[in-house]
Design a protein around this motif. Structure first.
Motif, PDB file in Angstrom:
ATOM      1  N   SER A 103      49.532 -26.950  11.272  1.00  0.00           N
ATOM      2  CA  SER A 103      49.432 -28.405  11.146  1.00  0.00           C
ATOM      3  C   SER A 103      50.631 -28.951  10.390  1.00  0.00           C
ATOM      4  O   SER A 103      51.211 -28.265   9.535  1.00  0.00           O
ATOM      5  CB  SER A 103      48.135 -28.795  10.437  1.00  0.00           C
ATOM      6  OG  SER A 103      48.164 -28.371   9.092  1.00  0.00           O
ATOM      7  N   LEU A 104      50.993 -30.198  10.673  1.00  0.00           N
ATOM      8  CA  LEU A 104      52.170 -30.801  10.052  1.00  0.00           C
ATOM      9  C   LEU A 104      52.037 -30.914   8.529  1.00  0.00           C
ATOM     10  O   LEU A 104      52.997 -30.594   7.808  1.00  0.00           O
ATOM     11  CB  LEU A 104      52.440 -32.173  10.680  1.00  0.00           C
ATOM     12  CG  LEU A 104      53.734 -32.872  10.261  1.00  0.00           C
ATOM     13  CD1 LEU A 104      54.937 -31.976  10.525  1.00  0.00           C
ATOM     14  CD2 LEU A 104      53.884 -34.203  10.990  1.00  0.00           C
ATOM     15  N   PRO A 105      50.889 -31.367   7.989  1.00  0.00           N
ATOM     16  CA  PRO A 105      50.793 -31.430   6.522  1.00  0.00           C
ATOM     17  C   PRO A 105      50.983 -30.070   5.861  1.00  0.00           C
ATOM     18  O   PRO A 105      51.637 -29.969   4.816  1.00  0.00           O
ATOM     19  CB  PRO A 105      49.376 -31.974   6.282  1.00  0.00           C
ATOM     20  CG  PRO A 105      49.038 -32.715   7.528  1.00  0.00           C
ATOM     21  CD  PRO A 105      49.690 -31.943   8.629  1.00  0.00           C
ATOM     22  N   LYS A 106      50.434 -29.025   6.471  1.00  0.00           N
ATOM     23  CA  LYS A 106      50.563 -27.686   5.877  1.00  0.00           C
ATOM     24  C   LYS A 106      51.996 -27.171   5.974  1.00  0.00           C
ATOM     25  O   LYS A 106      52.519 -26.576   5.013  1.00  0.00           O
ATOM     26  CB  LYS A 106      49.617 -26.711   6.572  1.00  0.00           C
ATOM     27  CG  LYS A 106      49.545 -25.347   5.911  1.00  0.00           C
ATOM     28  CD  LYS A 106      49.042 -25.449   4.486  1.00  0.00           C
ATOM     29  CE  LYS A 106      47.572 -25.802   4.435  1.00  0.00           C
ATOM     30  NZ  LYS A 106      47.056 -25.890   3.064  1.00  0.00           N
ATOM     31  N   LEU A 107      52.655 -27.400   7.102  1.00  0.00           N
ATOM     32  CA  LEU A 107      54.043 -26.965   7.244  1.00  0.00           C
ATOM     33  C   LEU A 107      54.947 -27.676   6.236  1.00  0.00           C
ATOM     34  O   LEU A 107      55.758 -27.044   5.558  1.00  0.00           O
ATOM     35  CB  LEU A 107      54.531 -27.245   8.672  1.00  0.00           C
ATOM     36  CG  LEU A 107      54.049 -26.284   9.764  1.00  0.00           C
ATOM     37  CD1 LEU A 107      54.453 -26.805  11.144  1.00  0.00           C
ATOM     38  CD2 LEU A 107      54.627 -24.891   9.547  1.00  0.00           C
ATOM     39  N   LEU A 108      54.801 -28.985   6.157  1.00  0.00           N
ATOM     40  CA  LEU A 108      55.618 -29.756   5.223  1.00  0.00           C
ATOM     41  C   LEU A 108      55.340 -29.339   3.780  1.00  0.00           C
ATOM     42  O   LEU A 108      56.264 -29.186   2.978  1.00  0.00           O
ATOM     43  CB  LEU A 108      55.349 -31.253   5.398  1.00  0.00           C
ATOM     44  CG  LEU A 108      55.881 -31.899   6.672  1.00  0.00           C
ATOM     45  CD1 LEU A 108      55.331 -33.320   6.814  1.00  0.00           C
ATOM     46  CD2 LEU A 108      57.405 -31.926   6.666  1.00  0.00           C
ATOM     47  N   GLY A 109      54.073 -29.163   3.454  1.00  0.00           N
ATOM     48  CA  GLY A 109      53.708 -28.793   2.089  1.00  0.00           C
ATOM     49  C   GLY A 109      54.194 -27.407   1.710  1.00  0.00           C
ATOM     50  O   GLY A 109      54.685 -27.190   0.595  1.00  0.00           O
ATOM     51  N   ALA A 110      54.064 -26.449   2.646  1.00  0.00           N
ATOM     52  CA  ALA A 110      54.482 -25.079   2.339  1.00  0.00           C
ATOM     53  C   ALA A 110      56.001 -24.985   2.167  1.00  0.00           C
ATOM     54  O   ALA A 110      56.491 -24.423   1.179  1.00  0.00           O
ATOM     55  CB  ALA A 110      54.012 -24.137   3.447  1.00  0.00           C
ATOM     56  N   VAL A 111      56.732 -25.530   3.131  1.00  0.00           N
ATOM     57  CA  VAL A 111      58.196 -25.477   3.044  1.00  0.00           C
ATOM     58  C   VAL A 111      58.686 -26.291   1.850  1.00  0.00           C
ATOM     59  O   VAL A 111      59.578 -25.863   1.101  1.00  0.00           O
ATOM     60  CB  VAL A 111      58.832 -25.993   4.352  1.00  0.00           C
ATOM     61  CG1 VAL A 111      60.355 -26.037   4.220  1.00  0.00           C
ATOM     62  CG2 VAL A 111      58.429 -25.110   5.517  1.00  0.00           C
ATOM     63  N   GLY A 112      58.098 -27.468   1.654  1.00  0.00           N
ATOM     64  CA  GLY A 112      58.492 -28.308   0.530  1.00  0.00           C
ATOM     65  C   GLY A 112      58.188 -27.657  -0.806  1.00  0.00           C
ATOM     66  O   GLY A 112      58.993 -27.736  -1.747  1.00  0.00           O
ATOM     67  N   GLY A 113      57.033 -27.017  -0.920  1.00  0.00           N
ATOM     68  CA  GLY A 113      56.662 -26.361  -2.170  1.00  0.00           C
ATOM     69  C   GLY A 113      57.601 -25.222  -2.524  1.00  0.00           C
ATOM     70  O   GLY A 113      58.024 -25.084  -3.680  1.00  0.00           O
ATOM     71  N   VAL A 114      57.931 -24.390  -1.537  1.00  0.00           N
ATOM     72  CA  VAL A 114      58.861 -23.281  -1.785  1.00  0.00           C
ATOM     73  C   VAL A 114      60.240 -23.820  -2.154  1.00  0.00           C
ATOM     74  O   VAL A 114      60.890 -23.332  -3.094  1.00  0.00           O
ATOM     75  CB  VAL A 114      58.951 -22.371  -0.544  1.00  0.00           C
ATOM     76  CG1 VAL A 114      60.060 -21.337  -0.714  1.00  0.00           C
ATOM     77  CG2 VAL A 114      57.609 -21.674  -0.297  1.00  0.00           C
TER      78      VAL A 114
END
Length: 394
Positions: free
Chosen positions: A277-288
């Motif tokens: 999902s887009l929120p999870k992709l953005l959050g994971a990449v952004g968090g790292v």
């Protein structure tokens, strides 16, 4: 603290029956004016960053000019290491330090509400960590009272612990106040520096140039592409790269929250969301990305040359870096531990870090990005106007 002197003004008679208000320069502002006069005669650093071309359009440096130039400075340190008049020379020219002290003063002067400007002087590393810890412990205590602190039947969904509307009610007012306070602060800054930077309105080309400078962190390349100086005379692009990791990581995390909000209210798709999902992709990449950037900036900040910037503001810098790191690290830990008995504890830790970050945004290091962007826009506008003093061409 001297570098945080309050804005002082006095009335000076001009003619019979008339008076005007002339700004009185603080000690840090006076020092910037002195150094700019020396730099204006030398011009060796003219191609280093936006400060020096903007400087050459001026013969005198009033309060508004000094505020503008101070926020245009990116504190890269290249001019200090290139300067023949730097300490121990008797002229003692140290532009990064002088500009940093005035920047700190402008944050206080333009804070909104004005009474809260003093928070800039106290918003340090220990306060940031204490606030995050205190908020997290409060939430942990509340959850413990309900008996759901460890191993509760939450089904991997933290909304079973804190309902969505409750979280919105807690965080939305804090975030909206932070946005309002920052907007009002930069509005005051813009109002004061606009007359000193040609007063011309925003144009499309100027806005595009300023946006490009902000997004690429153009002026962290030392003016020659090799980078800035950090702890010695060697050039490095490390600060620029770690700033990019931090900046874009923060934007991706914010985008993840924004997309999730649209999913929830517009489509009725409720969290938790799973990959891809887009929120999870953005959050994971952004968090790292945010963790890498803040860890790198912490390391560079601790090794920074002692003559760079204002040492008294270092606790504020480290406090902001620490909160960004804790927010991203706790968010990733929450994702990885969502199906474990530690879900409630991890959620409380993450919410405490996020709340502390939001609460301190208007009165901490975050503001430098907003003020610097406004200064870059005014510079892009000014350089498109005729150079009336004829000292240099942009």
């Amino acid at each position: 603290m001297q570098q945080f002197e309050s804005l002082a003004r006095e009335a000076v008679p001009l003619a019979a029956g008339s008076r005007t208000v002339i700004p009185i320069l603080s000690a840090p502002e006076t020092e910037v004016g002195r150094q700019m006069q020396i730099c204006n005669a030398c011009r060796y650093c003219e191609g280093f960053c936006a400060v020096f071309p903007a400087m050459t359009r001026r013969l005198e440096f009033g309060k508004a000019d000094i505020h503008f130039l101070a926020n245009l400075c990116h504190n890269c340190g290249a001019c200090l290491h290139a300067c023949q008049y730097a300490p121990p020379h008797e002229f003692a020219v140290n532009v990064p330090k002088a500009m940093a002290q005035v920047r700190g003063q402008t944050y206080v002067d333009y804070a909104w509400p004005p009474a809260l400007g003093a928070l800039y002087q106290r918003n340090g590393l220990m306060l940031s960590l204490a606030l995050a810890t205190g908020l997290a412990l409060f939430l942990i205590l509340a959850v413990a009272v309900n008996g759901t602190l460890w191993g509760g039947q939450l089904g991997g969904n933290f909304y079973n612990l804190f309902p969505h509307n409750l979280l919105v009610g807690l965080f939305a007012p804090v975030f909206l106040f932070a946005a309002l306070a920052l907007a009002m602060g930069v509005r005051g800054f813009w109002r004061d520096v606009k007359p000193a930077t040609s007063g011309a309105p925003v144009s499309g080309p100027a806005a595009a140039e300023a946006t490009d400078a902000v997004l690429r962190l153009k002026y962290l390349d030392g003016g020659h592409g090799a980078g800035c100086n950090n702890d010695d005379d060697a050039f490095t692009l490390a600060r620029r790269r770690f700033h990019h990791f931090t900046f874009y990581g923060f934007l991706m995390c914010f985008a993840a929250t924004s997309v999730a909000t649209i999913y929830h209210y517009a489509f009725g798709w409720t969290a938790p969301y799973e990959l891809p999902s887009l929120p999870k992709l953005l959050g994971a990449v952004g968090g790292v990305s945010l963790m890498i950037g803040t860890a790198g900036l912490w390391h560079l900040n601790r090794r920074r040359h002692p003559m760079h910037g204002d040492a008294l503001q270092r606790p504020m810098d480290l406090g902001f870096i620490a909160l960004l790191f804790l927010t991203s690290a706790s968010g990733l830990a929450l994702w990885l531990g969502r199906g474990t008995p530690a879900l409630a504890v991890l959620l409380c830790l993450h919410l405490g870090a996020v709340m502390a970050l939001f609460a301190t945004l208007p009165y901490g290091k975050f503001g430098h990005g907003i003020f610097r962007s406004a200064a870059l826009l005014r510079h892009a506008i000014e350089k498109r106007q005729p150079n009336t003093i004829g000292l240099a061409a942009d």
